[in-house]
Every structure is written in C-alpha cells, then in structure tokens.
Design a protein around this motif. Sequence first.
Motif, PDB file in Angstrom:
ATOM      1  N   TRP A 170      13.823  -8.187  13.030  1.00 14.74           N
ATOM      2  CA  TRP A 170      12.499  -7.584  12.991  1.00 14.74           C
ATOM      3  C   TRP A 170      11.701  -8.188  11.861  1.00 14.74           C
ATOM      4  O   TRP A 170      12.254  -8.657  10.888  1.00 14.74           O
ATOM      5  N   TRP A 171      10.381  -8.129  12.027  1.00 16.31           N
ATOM      6  CA  TRP A 171       9.502  -8.630  10.966  1.00 16.31           C
ATOM      7  C   TRP A 171       9.712  -7.782   9.724  1.00 16.31           C
ATOM      8  O   TRP A 171       9.625  -6.565   9.741  1.00 16.31           O
ATOM      9  N   VAL A 172      10.034  -8.439   8.621  1.00 16.84           N
ATOM     10  CA  VAL A 172      10.141  -7.738   7.346  1.00 16.84           C
ATOM     11  C   VAL A 172       9.498  -8.592   6.271  1.00 16.84           C
ATOM     12  O   VAL A 172       9.338  -9.803   6.436  1.00 16.84           O
ATOM     13  N   VAL A 173       9.138  -7.975   5.180  1.00 14.30           N
ATOM     14  CA  VAL A 173       8.650  -8.705   4.020  1.00 14.30           C
ATOM     15  C   VAL A 173       9.724  -8.615   2.963  1.00 14.30           C
ATOM     16  O   VAL A 173      10.107  -7.530   2.546  1.00 14.30           O
ATOM     17  N   SER A 174      10.260  -9.733   2.563  1.00 18.40           N
ATOM     18  CA  SER A 174      11.375  -9.741   1.626  1.00 18.40           C
ATOM     19  C   SER A 174      10.870  -9.504   0.209  1.00 18.40           C
ATOM     20  O   SER A 174       9.691  -9.615  -0.076  1.00 18.40           O
ATOM     21  N   TRP A 232       1.449  -1.682  -7.088  1.00 12.41           N
ATOM     22  CA  TRP A 232       1.906  -2.581  -6.022  1.00 12.41           C
ATOM     23  C   TRP A 232       1.464  -4.017  -6.310  1.00 12.41           C
ATOM     24  O   TRP A 232       2.239  -4.955  -6.156  1.00 12.41           O
ATOM     25  N   ALA A 233       0.228  -4.174  -6.718  1.00 10.92           N
ATOM     26  CA  ALA A 233      -0.279  -5.517  -6.984  1.00 10.92           C
ATOM     27  C   ALA A 233       0.463  -6.171  -8.140  1.00 10.92           C
ATOM     28  O   ALA A 233       0.825  -7.348  -8.085  1.00 10.92           O
ATOM     29  N   ALA A 234       0.714  -5.399  -9.206  1.00 12.37           N
ATOM     30  CA  ALA A 234       1.410  -5.948 -10.367  1.00 12.37           C
ATOM     31  C   ALA A 234       2.833  -6.367 -10.034  1.00 12.37           C
ATOM     32  O   ALA A 234       3.390  -7.264 -10.659  1.00 12.37           O
ATOM     33  N   SER A 235       3.436  -5.720  -9.033  1.00 14.39           N
ATOM     34  CA  SER A 235       4.797  -6.057  -8.620  1.00 14.39           C
ATOM     35  C   SER A 235       4.830  -7.147  -7.565  1.00 14.39           C
ATOM     36  O   SER A 235       5.889  -7.464  -7.035  1.00 14.39           O
ATOM     37  N   GLY A 236       3.670  -7.705  -7.231  1.00 15.31           N
ATOM     38  CA  GLY A 236       3.619  -8.774  -6.240  1.00 15.31           C
ATOM     39  C   GLY A 236       3.715  -8.300  -4.806  1.00 15.31           C
ATOM     40  O   GLY A 236       3.986  -9.094  -3.896  1.00 15.31           O
ATOM     41  N   GLN A 237       3.479  -7.008  -4.574  1.00 20.08           N
ATOM     42  CA  GLN A 237       3.693  -6.445  -3.243  1.00 20.08           C
ATOM     43  C   GLN A 237       2.414  -6.303  -2.412  1.00 20.08           C
ATOM     44  O   GLN A 237       2.459  -5.762  -1.300  1.00 20.08           O
ATOM     45  N   ALA A 238       1.283  -6.777  -2.932  1.00 16.77           N
ATOM     46  CA  ALA A 238       0.016  -6.611  -2.213  1.00 16.77           C
ATOM     47  C   ALA A 238       0.061  -7.169  -0.792  1.00 16.77           C
ATOM     48  O   ALA A 238      -0.358  -6.491   0.159  1.00 16.77           O
ATOM     49  N   PRO A 239       0.551  -8.400  -0.560  1.00 15.78           N
ATOM     50  CA  PRO A 239       0.556  -8.921   0.819  1.00 15.78           C
ATOM     51  C   PRO A 239       1.409  -8.093   1.763  1.00 15.78           C
ATOM     52  O   PRO A 239       1.099  -7.988   2.951  1.00 15.78           O
ATOM     53  N   ALA A 240       2.494  -7.502   1.249  1.00 15.56           N
ATOM     54  CA  ALA A 240       3.376  -6.718   2.101  1.00 15.56           C
ATOM     55  C   ALA A 240       2.823  -5.333   2.380  1.00 15.56           C
ATOM     56  O   ALA A 240       2.809  -4.869   3.517  1.00 15.56           O
ATOM     57  N   ILE A 241       2.326  -4.653   1.339  1.00 19.71           N
ATOM     58  CA  ILE A 241       1.970  -3.250   1.503  1.00 19.71           C
ATOM     59  C   ILE A 241       0.666  -3.064   2.258  1.00 19.71           C
ATOM     60  O   ILE A 241       0.505  -2.104   3.003  1.00 19.71           O
ATOM     61  N   ARG A 242      -0.307  -3.970   2.090  1.00 25.18           N
ATOM     62  CA  ARG A 242      -1.602  -3.724   2.741  1.00 25.18           C
ATOM     63  C   ARG A 242      -1.500  -3.799   4.258  1.00 25.18           C
ATOM     64  O   ARG A 242      -2.357  -3.270   4.963  1.00 25.18           O
TER      65      ARG A 242
END
Length: 474
Positions: free
Chosen positions: A462-466, A332-342
């Motif tokens: 709705w709140w989403v993370v793009s 997740w972190a390597a794909s830049g998704q850390a702020p969204a997934i945590r």
Amino acid sequence: MTLYDAPVRFDEARPAAFALAHEVAAEGFDVLLVRDVLGRFSLVVDDGEEGGEATDEQAERWRELLAGRLGRYSGERPLVRTSVTRLPKTLTASPRTLEVVSATATAGAVRFLDNTVVGEDWSHVTTPSATADGATRTRRTALYGFKGGVGRTTAASVLARRLADEGKIVLVVDLDLESPGVGPLLLAGGSLCRHGVVDHLVESALGNAEGLEIVTRSGYTPRKQGELWIAPARGAGTEGVPNGYVDKLNRVYADADGARFADRLAATVRACEEAVERGDSGRLPDVVLLDSRAGIHDVAAVTISHLCDYALLFGADNDQTWSGYKDLFEAWAASGQAPAIRKKLRMVASMVPDSVHYSKDTHLASFRKNAHAAFSVLYDSLAPGEIAGAEDDAWDLEDEAAPHYAIPILFEPGLVGMNVPNSPDWQERAFVQAAYRDFLKLAVPLIMAGPAEQTSAGSDEWWVVSTDFEEDSP
C-alpha cells in the motif's frame, strides 16, 4: 556565558543545535542530533571510518560551541564520537530518527532523534498497512478537533448513518477515551456490548484480550442493506461487578513489554474491524470512523499520524483554534512530515452561522483565510501541481482541493438541546439535514475516494510515506 547573559530557552535551543549539527556535517561527518526528555541536545559524530576520525581539536571546538550556544540545553554528554565510544545500533540506526534537510548542501548527513515522554507519534507519519491476504483494505477516517465542543462526535454520527444508508458496512470507534459519547448517539435502541476499547487496551497488554465483546450492532436500520457498528470506549460491563473504568483508563497509555501504546491502539482498532467481520455479513467494514480525542494527546497523535487514511480537522473560527493548529502544523513541518501529513488533512468549519446579520459566505471567507495562514507552513514544500493552481500560487486561498478549504457545518440551535436517545429519527429532522447538507455532500466522496488504492496491479503493498520522507508511487 557570563552572569549577565540572557539564558537560552527551550524554543531557541532547537534551531541553535540544528545549525551546529549542519556545521559539523559540512566538515565531512555524518551527525546524529539527540534530544533528551528534558530538551537537552547531544551531538553524535560518526567518525569511525578508518582515516576519517575527527581530531581532538575539532571535538573540543564542537563541544565548546554546543555549550556556548545552548547553555543549559547542552546535554550531559554534549559530544560523542563513534571512533572513541561504541554505541548500540538501537541508537545510531534507530528507525525513529528523522533526516534533517539543510537549505545548503553539506558533505555529511544530519539526522535527529527526539526522546519524549509523550507525543512522539506526531513526528512520524504513515498510512495503515495492508491486510495479510492483500484484500481491499478498510478506509479509515479520523475526526479530530484541537478544542472540544465543536460538534465532532455528532458529525461522526451523522456521517456514519449516511454511509450506512448508502449500503456501506460502517464501524465507528470511540477513541475519545476520557470523554466517551458516540455510543448513545448511534445505539438507536441497540444494546451496548460488554467490553469497550479501553478493556481491549488493558487486557491486550497482558495477552488477555481473546474473547472480549468490543463491538455492537446499532439498532438503526440503514437503507440499502448497510450495517452500522459501534466500538464504544466504555462497555456496559458485567452485572454485579464494578466497571473500574477510571482505574483502567489510568493504565491504557503505558508501554507494555514489546508493545508500545501506539502498537496496542492499532491492534485494538484492527480487532474491532475483525469483530465486525465475525458479524452478520461476514465482511470487514467498508469504512471505519475514528472519533479521536481532542487536543495534543497521544491518542490523537497515533490516530492521525498512523491509523487513518484521512483526517477531518474540526474547528471554530477563533484564536484558540488557529493558535492550536498552528502549533501542531509547525511541529509536523519541523519534523519533516509536511509532505506526508498534508495528504491526509481537510478542515471542517463547525457551527457556521447563517443569518441576515452574518452570512455563511462571510464566515467561511474568514475561516478559510485563517486556515490558509495556519496551513502555510505545511505548503512550503509543495511539488508543482500537487494542489490545483500550484504552478501560479502554491498557497492559493481559493483552491477548493486544498486542505485549508474548509467543509462547512451550519449552526442550528436545535442541535444543542436535542436528546438523541429519545429521538430515534433525529437524523431525519429538517434542522439536522440543513446543518449537515454541505458537510455530507463534500465529506462522503472524499472519504470514499481513498487514499486506499493498491500501488499497482497485482501488488499487495500500500502507498505509505516512510519516516525518511521518500514516497512510494501510488
């Protein structure tokens, strides 16, 4: 590369390719880095603007650098220039591409497109979309364990009954397709519906899902007029007709024309919710619990990354648990998704011992320390104040609001041999209540708190993370 040079391996290829992509971007070009299903990298250099074309000398240098640094992980077409080759917009402007941020600013941008056979959905994190009419959306919570045998399904059942006892309309969807089991825990004398989740996935690929019976009302009678519904993975089938469950299961993950597996799974969950709405109360569920398959699997990827608002991550305090979660968090972190997934995650410590020889507090201290170490890769980009105490220590071990701070479920021997179908009041037993007391006390408020609030008054967004990592304000 000489005969005696050590070969470049898969793990080494990615950082080498990313570094080269940023070097090219530093020369003033936007770069798309593409990895194929074998792990090989190609550089697509956007130099199509008039006066901005790369020179042949630059192109040859980049091609040689890619081959030299990546060895066999250099793609069949290692370098493509848009000024020379016309590329389809489905590649260059694909929504599947991810922005790659460098520690140092570059004149050009770098994006990454990863082509995989399975597991791609781990790399894109969103939250469920709004209902068509903008009505209050069902809260969805996933229950997931990297390893099986950690009590995830039993916890889903206990949690479902508690929420129904509090007057909620609850739907439990069994997404553990290879090992279905939540149905017997919750039926309580009710009848299994004819079809299941697998039937909807197979039939919907052919546009043939209308009229399926995919949910059933539990025989359990909740307090406060709550309702408890089940969408089993495997339905009862039709008398006299072989069920063919294994044959259906072999086909559910295929991408149909115009319908990827991820989209069909989302449609199936939505169909289960709508089937509950056609039931006794005429309302959509207040809460949906998604009992996910264990492991790094496409069902889990879609369930956690897209279908749920919140995910409870189950684990025991052992090396298998932490090495598995560390691999997942690093991806997740390597794909830049850390702020969204945590924002979605919370650990659950299952089977916590509590005896004179080894206390609950001692076990949880060890568990939370190991969870904190695993989660640290997801905390690297914390905004100030995002987690309590972040101003002083962004990775505060004792931060009770942080995802790593585990919710406990106590180990009780009686749970191991309990025959649920023959124990209709199993949740009332003292050892069950003792095991799940803290879990229910902490998990229920988390689930009911969101994140399922509208972005602003009168808005149906709705709140989403793009996928380009920009967050809409909640």
